[in-house]
Design a protein around this motif. Structure first.
Motif, PDB file in Angstrom:
ATOM      1  N   ALA A 314       1.455  -1.692  -0.150  1.00  0.00           N
ATOM      2  CA  ALA A 314      -0.314   0.302  -0.142  1.00  0.00           C
ATOM      3  C   ALA A 314       1.215   1.206   0.089  1.00  0.00           C
ATOM      4  CB  ALA A 314      -0.865  -0.318   1.122  1.00  0.00           C
ATOM      5  N   ALA A 315       1.619   1.053   0.736  1.00  0.00           N
ATOM      6  CA  ALA A 315       3.016   2.664   0.000  1.00  0.00           C
ATOM      7  C   ALA A 315       3.323   2.472  -0.581  1.00  0.00           C
ATOM      8  CB  ALA A 315       4.260   2.145   2.244  1.00  0.00           C
ATOM      9  N   VAL A 316       3.747   1.350  -1.177  1.00  0.00           N
ATOM     10  CA  VAL A 316       4.274   1.671  -2.805  1.00  0.00           C
ATOM     11  C   VAL A 316       3.518   2.700  -3.705  1.00  0.00           C
ATOM     12  CG1 VAL A 316       5.283   0.740  -5.112  1.00  0.00           C
ATOM     13  CG2 VAL A 316       5.839   0.046  -2.791  1.00  0.00           C
ATOM     14  N   VAL A 336       3.124   6.756   6.140  1.00  0.00           N
ATOM     15  CA  VAL A 336       1.969   7.157   6.994  1.00  0.00           C
ATOM     16  C   VAL A 336       0.864   5.732   6.642  1.00  0.00           C
ATOM     17  CG1 VAL A 336      -0.517   8.267   7.015  1.00  0.00           C
ATOM     18  CG2 VAL A 336       1.609   9.810   7.080  1.00  0.00           C
ATOM     19  N   ILE A 337       0.973   5.777   5.079  1.00  0.00           N
ATOM     20  CA  ILE A 337      -0.029   4.214   5.170  1.00  0.00           C
ATOM     21  C   ILE A 337       0.193   2.611   5.067  1.00  0.00           C
ATOM     22  CG2 ILE A 337       0.889   3.567   2.812  1.00  0.00           C
ATOM     23  CD1 ILE A 337      -2.719   3.233   2.250  1.00  0.00           C
ATOM     24  N   LEU A 338       2.072   3.032   5.629  1.00  0.00           N
ATOM     25  CA  LEU A 338       2.271   2.050   5.864  1.00  0.00           C
ATOM     26  C   LEU A 338       2.584   1.582   7.599  1.00  0.00           C
ATOM     27  CD1 LEU A 338       4.418  -0.514   6.108  1.00  0.00           C
ATOM     28  CD2 LEU A 338       6.370   1.069   5.875  1.00  0.00           C
ATOM     29  N   LEU A 339       2.208   2.747   8.758  1.00  0.00           N
ATOM     30  CA  LEU A 339       2.146   3.020  10.010  1.00  0.00           C
ATOM     31  C   LEU A 339       0.860   2.483  10.250  1.00  0.00           C
ATOM     32  CD1 LEU A 339       4.774   6.349  11.102  1.00  0.00           C
ATOM     33  CD2 LEU A 339       4.901   3.192  11.312  1.00  0.00           C
ATOM     34  N   PHE A 343      -0.098  -0.878  12.225  1.00  0.00           N
ATOM     35  CA  PHE A 343      -1.472  -0.775  13.970  1.00  0.00           C
ATOM     36  C   PHE A 343      -3.090  -1.023  13.726  1.00  0.00           C
ATOM     37  CE2 PHE A 343       2.125   2.637  14.756  1.00  0.00           C
ATOM     38  CZ  PHE A 343       2.049   2.126  16.067  1.00  0.00           C
ATOM     39  N   ALA A 344      -3.609  -1.052  12.522  1.00  0.00           N
ATOM     40  CA  ALA A 344      -5.336  -1.286  12.232  1.00  0.00           C
ATOM     41  C   ALA A 344      -5.787  -2.162  12.288  1.00  0.00           C
ATOM     42  CB  ALA A 344      -5.479  -0.546  10.541  1.00  0.00           C
ATOM     43  N   CYS A 345      -3.695  -3.208  12.031  1.00  0.00           N
ATOM     44  CA  CYS A 345      -4.159  -4.999  11.712  1.00  0.00           C
ATOM     45  C   CYS A 345      -3.981  -5.439  12.583  1.00  0.00           C
ATOM     46  CB  CYS A 345      -3.202  -5.444  10.846  1.00  0.00           C
ATOM     47  SG  CYS A 345      -3.362  -5.513   8.517  1.00  0.00           S
ATOM     48  N   VAL A 346      -3.161  -4.806  13.680  1.00  0.00           N
ATOM     49  CA  VAL A 346      -2.545  -5.308  15.132  1.00  0.00           C
ATOM     50  C   VAL A 346      -3.980  -4.847  15.979  1.00  0.00           C
ATOM     51  CG1 VAL A 346      -1.634  -4.719  17.248  1.00  0.00           C
ATOM     52  CG2 VAL A 346      -0.597  -5.575  15.055  1.00  0.00           C
ATOM     53  N   GLY A 347      -4.793  -3.880  15.797  1.00  0.00           N
ATOM     54  CA  GLY A 347      -5.865  -3.151  16.181  1.00  0.00           C
ATOM     55  C   GLY A 347      -6.751  -4.484  15.857  1.00  0.00           C
ATOM     56  N   MET A 386      -4.938   6.283  10.121  1.00  0.00           N
ATOM     57  CA  MET A 386      -4.479   6.863   9.178  1.00  0.00           C
ATOM     58  C   MET A 386      -4.598   8.356   8.963  1.00  0.00           C
ATOM     59  SD  MET A 386      -4.665   6.312   5.199  1.00  0.00           S
ATOM     60  CE  MET A 386      -6.345   6.658   4.731  1.00  0.00           C
ATOM     61  N   LEU A 387      -6.282   9.078   9.679  1.00  0.00           N
ATOM     62  CA  LEU A 387      -6.321  10.638   9.385  1.00  0.00           C
ATOM     63  C   LEU A 387      -5.461  11.152  10.252  1.00  0.00           C
ATOM     64  CD1 LEU A 387      -9.934  10.471   8.458  1.00  0.00           C
ATOM     65  CD2 LEU A 387      -7.902  11.143   7.100  1.00  0.00           C
ATOM     66  N   LEU A 388      -5.488  10.679  11.713  1.00  0.00           N
ATOM     67  CA  LEU A 388      -4.609  10.751  12.985  1.00  0.00           C
ATOM     68  C   LEU A 388      -2.877  11.071  12.330  1.00  0.00           C
ATOM     69  CD1 LEU A 388      -4.572  12.189  15.949  1.00  0.00           C
ATOM     70  CD2 LEU A 388      -4.612   9.626  16.561  1.00  0.00           C
ATOM     71  N   LEU A 389      -2.592   9.912  11.713  1.00  0.00           N
ATOM     72  CA  LEU A 389      -0.525   9.845  11.467  1.00  0.00           C
ATOM     73  C   LEU A 389      -1.071  11.011  10.531  1.00  0.00           C
ATOM     74  CD1 LEU A 389      -0.394   6.193  11.532  1.00  0.00           C
ATOM     75  CD2 LEU A 389       0.922   8.092  13.170  1.00  0.00           C
ATOM     76  N   ALA A 390      -1.523  11.295   9.647  1.00  0.00           N
ATOM     77  CA  ALA A 390      -1.320  12.364   8.138  1.00  0.00           C
ATOM     78  C   ALA A 390      -1.658  13.701   9.247  1.00  0.00           C
ATOM     79  CB  ALA A 390      -2.635  12.144   7.554  1.00  0.00           C
ATOM     80  N   THR A 391      -2.173  13.544   9.484  1.00  0.00           N
ATOM     81  CA  THR A 391      -2.203  15.258  10.266  1.00  0.00           C
ATOM     82  C   THR A 391      -1.127  15.538  11.427  1.00  0.00           C
ATOM     83  OG1 THR A 391      -4.960  15.136  11.479  1.00  0.00           O
ATOM     84  CG2 THR A 391      -4.050  16.537  12.363  1.00  0.00           C
ATOM     85  N   SER A 392      -0.845  14.434  12.385  1.00  0.00           N
ATOM     86  CA  SER A 392       0.173  14.832  13.328  1.00  0.00           C
ATOM     87  C   SER A 392       1.846  15.069  11.983  1.00  0.00           C
ATOM     88  CB  SER A 392       0.501  13.149  13.690  1.00  0.00           C
ATOM     89  OG  SER A 392      -0.436  13.611  14.640  1.00  0.00           O
TER      90      SER A 392
END
Length: 395
Positions: A314-316, A336-339, A343-347, A386-392
């Motif tokens: 997805a990152a590529v 951003v999308i990698l992180l 985290f989404a798959c773990v959660g 994803m939106l939180l990481l992108a904002t930060s």
């Protein structure tokens, strides 16, 4: 000598042995071998032999645990399936009288055994083969199987099915606390109840309750289904609210909008996989040997591995799309999308385990609403992250 030939020879030997001798020899075999031999014997012979087997000899520990867990969701008692008994005779009646009774009985097709009673108490069962081979003047008390296995009317369906899985009788008598014969329950009816319960589980995941059948009236089906759809609508609004909190971020980094469904779908599928494994574990009783904490550790590790694998791809894709559209900081967008994917798959793996476990702990059916709550949690987690990481990181 191969296993099949050994089984055939044993079947031939047991056909001519007494039930007690045959039961003693069967007791030395494994559960699988014992079942193969009993299935190969004539049904009446198998019944007489199985009646001599102690309950603990007819099933191994693992087999018992499996059967108990598979039918753990079946509700009701034997009383719900009990039907009247057609073939009842006194112990002093002769074989000739029993044959005449069968010939003259208009319900002879419903009679599998003759149930022998003494002052209305069940004392034995006569199988048809023994009746045919007996002398006309013999009393039923001489040829009956004494102290036959019987159910209480309050026996749970699940417990009755476990007994049926090991005994394989076509019909079971039902007696009260004083051994008075109340009726019979047919084996196929027990398994039909189990089949109905299991087939209901798939529909219950999307809000189809176990009470609904093919012929359920439309309005009744509407009342059964619609409340869960309202719950699903409410949880969808919650996910939409989370996305709306980052409206400014989406406006300024438009490429994020294209990847929101990707992340939501990936985390949702990861959660569904964990949910399926958890429900299967509940059904098969595997949590007794595989504790919840161990399953959580497994799903967290799988979430990391799956998140990295899917996140790199997805990152590529994000980097290529951002570069093509001229978006700023394409490498950072890929990160951003990698992180977020990791985290989404773990959660979602954690949610896939905890949602059904929590529902069961509160007395709810784990299959009834797990998918509805899981979808909301994974949507909020995936898109919100994803939106939180992108904002930060970007703004």
């Amino acid at each position: 000598m191969d296993h099949a030939q050994r089984t055939r020879e044993l079947i031939q030997q047991l056909e001519h042995a007494s039930p007690a001798e045959a039961a003693e020899r069967l007791g030395q075999l494994s559960v699988e071998e014992r079942g193969a031999v009993l299935r190969g014997l004539p049904s009446e012979t198998a019944i007489r032999i199985a009646a001599q087997l102690p309950d603990t000899a007819t099933r191994g520990t693992d087999h018992r645990l499996h059967n108990e867990s598979v039918i753990s969701s079946v509700t009701g008692t034997v009383r719900d399936l009990m039907t009247p008994t057609s073939g009842i005779m006194d112990a002093q009646r002769t074989v000739a009288e029993a044959v005449a009774f069968l010939v003259q009985n208009s319900e002879v097709s419903e009679i599998t055994y003759i149930y022998v009673v003494d002052h209305h108490k069940l004392v034995g069962v006569v199988v048809m083969r023994d009746l045919i081979l007996a002398r006309p003047g013999q009393q039923l008390a001489e040829i009956m199987v004494r102290q036959p296995f019987a159910f209480s009317p309050d026996t749970e369906i699940g417990e009755a099915v476990q007994a049926a899985l090991t005994r394989h009788y076509p019909v079971y008598p039902v007696v009260d606390a004083h051994n008075h014969l109340l009726g019979v329950v047919r084996g196929w009816m027990l398994f039909e109840r189990v089949a109905a319960e299991i087939s209901a589980q798939a529909g219950s995941q999307v809000g189809l309750t176990r009470e609904e059948k093919l012929n359920t009236p439309i309005f009744e089906a509407f009342k059964l289904r619609h409340p869960w759809l309202q719950v699903n609508l409410l949880t969808a609004f919650m996910a939409a609210f989370v996305v709306s909190m980052f409206e400014d971020t989406i406006t300024r980094v438009v490429v994020l909008a294209a990847f929101l469904p990707v992340l939501a779908g990936q985390s949702g599928n990861t959660g569904c996989q964990a949910l399926a494994i958890t429900l299967r574990g509940m059904t098969l009783g595997q949590f007794k040997s595989f504790p919840l904490s161990r399953l959580l550790r497994k799903e967290i590790l799988l979430g990391v591995l799956n998140g990295i694998g899917a996140g790199l791809v997805a990152a590529v894709a994000m980097w290529a799309y951002a570069t093509y559209t001229g978006a700023a900081q394409p490498i950072m967008l890929g990160a951003v999308i990698l992180l977020a994917m990791v985290f989404a798959c773990v959660g979602s793996g954690i949610f896939g385990v905890m949602v059904p476990v929590t529902l069961r702990r509160f007395g709810a059916d784990p299959a009834m609403a797990s998918s509805i709550f899981l979808t909301t949690f994974t949507d909020i987690l995936g898109m919100g992250l994803m939106l939180l990481l992108a904002t930060s990181l970007l703004l």
